[in-house]
Design a protein around this motif. Structure first.
Motif, PDB file in Angstrom:
ATOM      1  N   THR A   1       0.839  -1.200   0.000  1.00 34.72           N
ATOM      2  CA  THR A   1       0.000   0.000   0.000  1.00 34.72           C
ATOM      3  C   THR A   1       0.874   1.250   0.000  1.00 34.72           C
TER       4      THR A   1
ATOM      5  N   ARG B   1      -0.185   5.692  -5.464  1.00 32.93           N
ATOM      6  CA  ARG B   1      -1.290   5.078  -6.193  1.00 32.93           C
ATOM      7  C   ARG B   1      -2.630   5.529  -5.612  1.00 32.93           C
ATOM      8  N   ASP B   2      -3.602   5.786  -6.471  1.00 28.07           N
ATOM      9  CA  ASP B   2      -4.950   6.082  -6.005  1.00 28.07           C
ATOM     10  C   ASP B   2      -5.470   4.861  -5.237  1.00 28.07           C
ATOM     11  N   GLU B   3      -5.950   5.073  -4.028  1.00 24.80           N
ATOM     12  CA  GLU B   3      -6.447   3.957  -3.221  1.00 24.80           C
ATOM     13  C   GLU B   3      -7.939   4.071  -2.931  1.00 24.80           C
ATOM     14  N   SER B   4      -8.618   4.899  -3.676  1.00 24.97           N
ATOM     15  CA  SER B   4     -10.063   5.024  -3.498  1.00 24.97           C
ATOM     16  C   SER B   4     -10.761   3.731  -3.925  1.00 24.97           C
TER      17      SER B   4
ATOM     18  N   SER C   1      -6.162   2.896  -8.899  1.00 21.84           N
ATOM     19  CA  SER C   1      -6.472   1.968  -7.806  1.00 21.84           C
ATOM     20  C   SER C   1      -6.702   0.570  -8.362  1.00 21.84           C
TER      21      SER C   1
END
Length: 351
Positions: free
Chosen positions: A149, A193-196, A234
């Motif tokens: 992550t 990184r987009d984690e949505s 994501s």
């Protein structure tokens, strides 16, 4: 885990899979790619002082009680092990890791020390070992930088600098790799990184078309487009994009990556794509690779078992069984021996 259901594309469910089923076709019916179950849970009624005393007793005097050490380290969370380590120094004025290093040997020592480090420090050590000396183990760079992550990446970068006297992880990666592979890893080192969890279906359709035009439809491959999308979106968004891609290209993204790319950058893109489909599938494949054929890649086996033990090793075990027809524990028991085997089996646990 009754909430986990192994399914094949186009089928409602299957209770088992043929051992020849391609790994990327095994998926979990889970609400989120981030959810999972570790095999190691925090011990109830944990007592750091009692653990420190038991570990000291196991190593004091002539001989070492490996069974006592295994009983403790395989049944405590990483946080609890760190508490015991601090208590050990407070009570005895000694460094627990150094005592374990001097009392144990071989792969058992490596596995115990891996468990006793913080997660970030252990990942940092694995990355440094992969890059120092002659040659670079690119597969370790891909495995760690491609699956952690954002916060884990940031923790690893900080731990790397502290543990290795100010060395910069990104600079080391740049000096050890080249080309598109280097650019991909540098992007991953940012931990951005987009984690949505939200999925933009229109963006998925648009970027699926962009990937198709950069690869299958294009003479040669525009790897920079793959890099931007695969390294920044994501995992749920990538999964949606890859599903749209399959509709356009009439083949899945993994097949296209195989056709269009080569070398380490191909392996890296495939690793991220597999994690977008299903992260446990990727790790089950890595575990199998560490043990198949003659000999065992013990560094990889230890790293994989330890690093996933509190995250998703329960799911990885199920995928492993479905994909290879035997439990992960039985593979380990057949591949390694002695107290080292006892420790790994204790971490993995029964299916």
């Amino acid at each position: 885990y009754s909430d986990i259901n192994i399914i094949l594309p186009g089928q409602e469910s299957e209770s088992s899979l043929d051992s020849q089923t391609p790994l990327f076709q095994v998926t979990y019916n889970m609400a989120s790619q981030q959810c999972g179950h570790g095999t190691i849970k925090p011990a109830a009624h944990f007592d750091a002082e009692a653990d420190a005393a038991a570990l000291r007793k196991a190593m004091k005097g002539i001989g070492t009680d490996e069974a006592a050490i295994i009983l403790i380290v395989a049944n405590r969370s990483n946080s609890q092990r760190q508490d015991a380590r601090q208590k050990y120094k407070l009570l005895y004025g000694r460094d627990l890791i150094e005592d374990l290093r001097s009392e144990l040997g071989g792969h058992l020592r490596s596995a115990v020390l891996a468990l006793m480090e913080t997660k970030a420090v252990y990942d940092a050590q694995c990355l440094r070992n992969a890059m120092k000396g002659l040659g670079t183990d690119e597969s370790v760079l891909i495995e760690i930088l491609g699956t952690r992550t954002n916060q884990e990446i940031k923790n690893i970068v900080a731990a790397y600098k502290t543990a290795f006297h100010g060395r910069d992880l990104e600079k080391d990666v740049m000096s050890e790799t080249s080309g598109n592979f280097k650019r991909l890893l540098v992007t991953m080192c940012q931990g951005a990184r987009d984690e949505s969890p939200a999925v933009d279906q229109e963006k998925a359709k648009r970027e699926a078309q962009e990937l198709f035009e950069a690869g299958e439809k294009h003479w040669g491959t525009d790897e920079s487009k793959f890099n931007f999308i695969i390294a920044s979106r994501s995992l749920p968004q990538l999964k949606a994009t890859f599903e749209e891609y399959a509709k356009i290209a009439k083949r899945d993204i993994l097949s296209s990556i195989d056709r269009e790319m080569s070398g380490d950058v191909k392996s890296a893109f495939k690793a991220v794509a597999q994690c977008a489909y299903n992260r446990p599938v990727y790790f089950a494949e890595r575990l199998h690779h560490s043990m198949k054929g003659l000999g065992t890649d013990d560094d990889a086996l230890i790293r994989l078992v330890v690093s996933r033990s509190e995250i998703d090793l329960a799911e990885i075990k199920q995928v492993f069984l479905a994909s290879y027809g035997k439990t992960l524990s039985s593979w380990i028991e057949a591949d390694v021996s002695g107290d080292y085997r006892k420790l790994l089996v204790a971490i993995v646990g029964p299916n």
